[in-house]
Design a protein around this motif. Structure first.
Motif, PDB file in Angstrom:
ATOM      1  N   ARG A 188       0.856  -1.176   0.000  1.00  0.00           N
ATOM      2  CA  ARG A 188       0.000   0.000   0.000  1.00  0.00           C
ATOM      3  C   ARG A 188       0.895   1.229   0.000  1.00  0.00           C
ATOM      4  O   ARG A 188       1.975   1.203   0.587  1.00  0.00           O
ATOM      5  CB  ARG A 188      -0.889   0.053   1.259  1.00  0.00           C
ATOM      6  CG  ARG A 188      -1.924  -1.035   1.339  1.00  0.00           C
ATOM      7  CD  ARG A 188      -3.009  -0.884   0.258  1.00  0.00           C
ATOM      8  NE  ARG A 188      -3.944  -1.995   0.249  1.00  0.00           N
ATOM      9  CZ  ARG A 188      -3.750  -3.131  -0.445  1.00  0.00           C
ATOM     10  NH1 ARG A 188      -2.667  -3.315  -1.173  1.00  0.00           N
ATOM     11  NH2 ARG A 188      -4.655  -4.079  -0.417  1.00  0.00           N
ATOM     12  N   VAL A 189       0.442   2.307  -0.660  1.00  0.00           N
ATOM     13  CA  VAL A 189       1.170   3.572  -0.616  1.00  0.00           C
ATOM     14  C   VAL A 189       0.714   4.310   0.640  1.00  0.00           C
ATOM     15  O   VAL A 189      -0.479   4.572   0.815  1.00  0.00           O
ATOM     16  CB  VAL A 189       0.896   4.422  -1.872  1.00  0.00           C
ATOM     17  CG1 VAL A 189       1.791   5.664  -1.858  1.00  0.00           C
ATOM     18  CG2 VAL A 189       1.130   3.611  -3.148  1.00  0.00           C
ATOM     19  N   LEU A 190       1.667   4.612   1.522  1.00  0.00           N
ATOM     20  CA  LEU A 190       1.337   5.213   2.815  1.00  0.00           C
ATOM     21  C   LEU A 190       1.856   6.650   2.912  1.00  0.00           C
ATOM     22  O   LEU A 190       3.025   6.925   2.601  1.00  0.00           O
ATOM     23  CB  LEU A 190       1.921   4.363   3.947  1.00  0.00           C
ATOM     24  CG  LEU A 190       1.371   2.928   4.003  1.00  0.00           C
ATOM     25  CD1 LEU A 190       2.161   2.076   4.993  1.00  0.00           C
ATOM     26  CD2 LEU A 190      -0.116   2.934   4.362  1.00  0.00           C
ATOM     27  N   PHE A 191       0.969   7.543   3.325  1.00  0.00           N
ATOM     28  CA  PHE A 191       1.330   8.930   3.593  1.00  0.00           C
ATOM     29  C   PHE A 191       1.573   9.029   5.097  1.00  0.00           C
ATOM     30  O   PHE A 191       0.676   8.724   5.892  1.00  0.00           O
ATOM     31  CB  PHE A 191       0.173   9.850   3.173  1.00  0.00           C
ATOM     32  CG  PHE A 191       0.449  11.309   3.408  1.00  0.00           C
ATOM     33  CD1 PHE A 191       0.972  12.101   2.388  1.00  0.00           C
ATOM     34  CD2 PHE A 191       0.200  11.900   4.639  1.00  0.00           C
ATOM     35  CE1 PHE A 191       1.237  13.454   2.591  1.00  0.00           C
ATOM     36  CE2 PHE A 191       0.466  13.255   4.857  1.00  0.00           C
ATOM     37  CZ  PHE A 191       0.984  14.027   3.834  1.00  0.00           C
ATOM     38  N   ALA A 192       2.774   9.488   5.481  1.00  0.00           N
ATOM     39  CA  ALA A 192       3.102   9.597   6.907  1.00  0.00           C
ATOM     40  C   ALA A 192       2.971  11.044   7.371  1.00  0.00           C
ATOM     41  O   ALA A 192       3.722  11.912   6.938  1.00  0.00           O
ATOM     42  CB  ALA A 192       4.520   9.092   7.155  1.00  0.00           C
ATOM     43  N   GLU A 193       2.002  11.287   8.226  1.00  0.00           N
ATOM     44  CA  GLU A 193       1.904  12.572   8.929  1.00  0.00           C
ATOM     45  C   GLU A 193       2.823  12.477  10.140  1.00  0.00           C
ATOM     46  O   GLU A 193       2.671  11.567  10.966  1.00  0.00           O
ATOM     47  CB  GLU A 193       0.457  12.811   9.370  1.00  0.00           C
ATOM     48  CG  GLU A 193       0.282  13.981  10.317  1.00  0.00           C
ATOM     49  CD  GLU A 193       0.716  15.313   9.712  1.00  0.00           C
ATOM     50  OE1 GLU A 193       1.865  15.736   9.975  1.00  0.00           O
ATOM     51  OE2 GLU A 193      -0.101  15.917   8.972  1.00  0.00           O
ATOM     52  N   LEU A 194       3.770  13.386  10.236  1.00  0.00           N
ATOM     53  CA  LEU A 194       4.761  13.290  11.307  1.00  0.00           C
ATOM     54  C   LEU A 194       4.731  14.496  12.244  1.00  0.00           C
ATOM     55  O   LEU A 194       5.447  14.547  13.230  1.00  0.00           O
ATOM     56  CB  LEU A 194       6.159  13.120  10.688  1.00  0.00           C
ATOM     57  CG  LEU A 194       6.281  11.893   9.757  1.00  0.00           C
ATOM     58  CD1 LEU A 194       7.579  11.937   8.961  1.00  0.00           C
ATOM     59  CD2 LEU A 194       6.200  10.601  10.562  1.00  0.00           C
ATOM     60  N   ASP A 195       3.900  15.490  11.921  1.00  0.00           N
ATOM     61  CA  ASP A 195       3.791  16.684  12.773  1.00  0.00           C
ATOM     62  C   ASP A 195       2.418  17.337  12.600  1.00  0.00           C
ATOM     63  O   ASP A 195       2.299  18.518  12.261  1.00  0.00           O
ATOM     64  CB  ASP A 195       4.915  17.670  12.408  1.00  0.00           C
ATOM     65  CG  ASP A 195       5.014  18.843  13.375  1.00  0.00           C
ATOM     66  OD1 ASP A 195       4.754  18.647  14.572  1.00  0.00           O
ATOM     67  OD2 ASP A 195       5.370  19.944  12.911  1.00  0.00           O
ATOM     68  N   GLY A 196       1.376  16.528  12.813  1.00  0.00           N
ATOM     69  CA  GLY A 196       0.013  17.001  12.603  1.00  0.00           C
ATOM     70  C   GLY A 196      -0.673  17.335  13.911  1.00  0.00           C
ATOM     71  O   GLY A 196      -0.003  17.462  14.936  1.00  0.00           O
ATOM     72  N   PRO A 197      -2.006  17.440  13.859  1.00  0.00           N
ATOM     73  CA  PRO A 197      -2.826  17.336  12.647  1.00  0.00           C
ATOM     74  C   PRO A 197      -2.821  18.626  11.834  1.00  0.00           C
ATOM     75  O   PRO A 197      -2.730  19.716  12.387  1.00  0.00           O
ATOM     76  CB  PRO A 197      -4.227  17.065  13.217  1.00  0.00           C
ATOM     77  CG  PRO A 197      -4.214  17.704  14.569  1.00  0.00           C
ATOM     78  CD  PRO A 197      -2.804  17.632  15.073  1.00  0.00           C
ATOM     79  N   ARG A 198      -2.909  18.463  10.509  1.00  0.00           N
ATOM     80  CA  ARG A 198      -2.914  19.611   9.598  1.00  0.00           C
ATOM     81  C   ARG A 198      -3.629  19.242   8.297  1.00  0.00           C
ATOM     82  O   ARG A 198      -3.874  18.078   8.023  1.00  0.00           O
ATOM     83  CB  ARG A 198      -1.481  19.978   9.170  1.00  0.00           C
ATOM     84  CG  ARG A 198      -0.530  20.278  10.298  1.00  0.00           C
ATOM     85  CD  ARG A 198       0.635  21.080   9.759  1.00  0.00           C
ATOM     86  NE  ARG A 198       1.832  20.888  10.567  1.00  0.00           N
ATOM     87  CZ  ARG A 198       2.979  21.500  10.337  1.00  0.00           C
ATOM     88  NH1 ARG A 198       3.101  22.339   9.305  1.00  0.00           N
ATOM     89  NH2 ARG A 198       4.032  21.294  11.088  1.00  0.00           N
ATOM     90  N   GLU A 199      -3.838  20.263   7.464  1.00  0.00           N
ATOM     91  CA  GLU A 199      -4.247  19.989   6.095  1.00  0.00           C
ATOM     92  C   GLU A 199      -2.973  19.754   5.295  1.00  0.00           C
ATOM     93  O   GLU A 199      -2.034  20.563   5.356  1.00  0.00           O
ATOM     94  CB  GLU A 199      -5.051  21.160   5.506  1.00  0.00           C
ATOM     95  CG  GLU A 199      -5.614  20.791   4.145  1.00  0.00           C
ATOM     96  CD  GLU A 199      -6.577  21.829   3.613  1.00  0.00           C
ATOM     97  OE1 GLU A 199      -7.692  21.935   4.161  1.00  0.00           O
ATOM     98  OE2 GLU A 199      -6.202  22.537   2.644  1.00  0.00           O
ATOM     99  N   ARG A 200      -2.925  18.667   4.555  1.00  0.00           N
ATOM    100  CA  ARG A 200      -1.730  18.285   3.812  1.00  0.00           C
ATOM    101  C   ARG A 200      -2.109  18.002   2.375  1.00  0.00           C
ATOM    102  O   ARG A 200      -3.291  17.797   2.067  1.00  0.00           O
ATOM    103  CB  ARG A 200      -1.124  17.020   4.415  1.00  0.00           C
ATOM    104  CG  ARG A 200      -0.709  17.133   5.862  1.00  0.00           C
ATOM    105  CD  ARG A 200       0.459  18.085   6.048  1.00  0.00           C
ATOM    106  NE  ARG A 200       1.203  17.810   7.264  1.00  0.00           N
ATOM    107  CZ  ARG A 200       2.353  18.399   7.567  1.00  0.00           C
ATOM    108  NH1 ARG A 200       2.897  19.299   6.761  1.00  0.00           N
ATOM    109  NH2 ARG A 200       2.971  18.105   8.699  1.00  0.00           N
TER     110      ARG A 200
END
Lengths: 133, 133, 133
Positions: free
Chosen positions: C112-124
């Motif tokens: 699976r292609v995974l998007f890693a949020e590492l300093d959220g929460p935010r709009e990305r």
């Protein structure tokens, strides 16, 4: 131009030099300038580029062992005991892009394309895809 | 479109912002949509993308020092004492692909393309290759 | 063919499966053979490919926590307290290239292609760019 190769790995953890196969696809593709992408479809293998000196091959594996040791209380190990192999694969990556220059892979003198078996031995495969610049 | 740049590094371990050169090739390539690949042919250097704030540049290098410390009993060090530089290069990678959108690199506001010298100082080079979408 | 997606992350650190969006762009692109590049423009997010089993999603995040713990005396934290998020992003990478074969993403069964949020929460946001082979 795209080609799929099958390899038989022999150990649980092992690095295999696949430079010859990647160069072969680039030679057949007759693309003067572009990109070659080497890709593994498995989630417990990886592709990376570096020198293939025999001592160094041990050092890469020892580093992976240190960064993501086996059976260290992983949540995934309740289902399957290979979480460490997935983690190592995520760190190294499953894909590399290499420029094609004058119809040849632009590898440096010491660079080899390495296939990392991280949960073998198994039959594995990888893809080489060449696009035109 | 492909272009090779030479740089002279000044320290043993150092991060150099090469965004200007990468953008220059994309501007010359006149490709409206596609991909730019930035590639280093050396096995003790790396290419990655992130912010180039001066404190952060120190933090990247400190992390590499922690993950792959120099002269930690590596097998490759019996031949050459730079195993740690190869390991750091393998972790960071030698290649990045960046989309080209409206004839420009699709870099975010804070993103810079960074060349990592991991066993300098030396004369080094990198390649920028642009393919059409 | 290029497309930009916006996502709203919900946690400080989180992995989001974006495979559906990437496959959608490849389907629309009508490219028989080529490459898809998935790219994030943020310096405190990352993109990688692996299995999305729920236990494993926890294990990836625990590994990042171990390798680059928050607020560990980083130089960048004098300006902003998110150095660890930049370091994790640099380790995982902001870009992946995936072959397109027979007009489809060449993902393996478990990839699976995974998007890693590492300093959220935010709009990305992230970009998917497809080039022809």
């Amino acid at each position: 131009m795209i080609k799929r190769y099958t390899i038989r790995t022999r150990k649980e953890v092992e690095l295999i030099d696949i430079t010859r196969q990647v160069a072969e696809v680039v030679a057949e593709a007759k693309v003067e300038q572009g990109l070659a992408c080497v890709y593994t479809k498995h989630t417990t293998t990886a592709i990376f580029i570096n020198e293939a000196e025999s001592g160094l091959l041990q050092d890469y594996l020892a580093l992976l062992e240190k960064l993501a040791p086996p059976r260290a209380g992983y949540a995934h190990d309740r289902i399957d005991s290979n979480a460490h192999a997935h983690l190592r694969s995520a760190l190294l990556g499953c894909s590399v892009a290499i420029p094609v220059v004058d119809s040849r892979l632009a590898l440096g003198t010491w660079q080899r394309v390495l296939f990392a078996e991280l949960d073998g031995p198994r039959e594995r495969s990888f893809i080489v895809s060449v696009v035109r610049g």
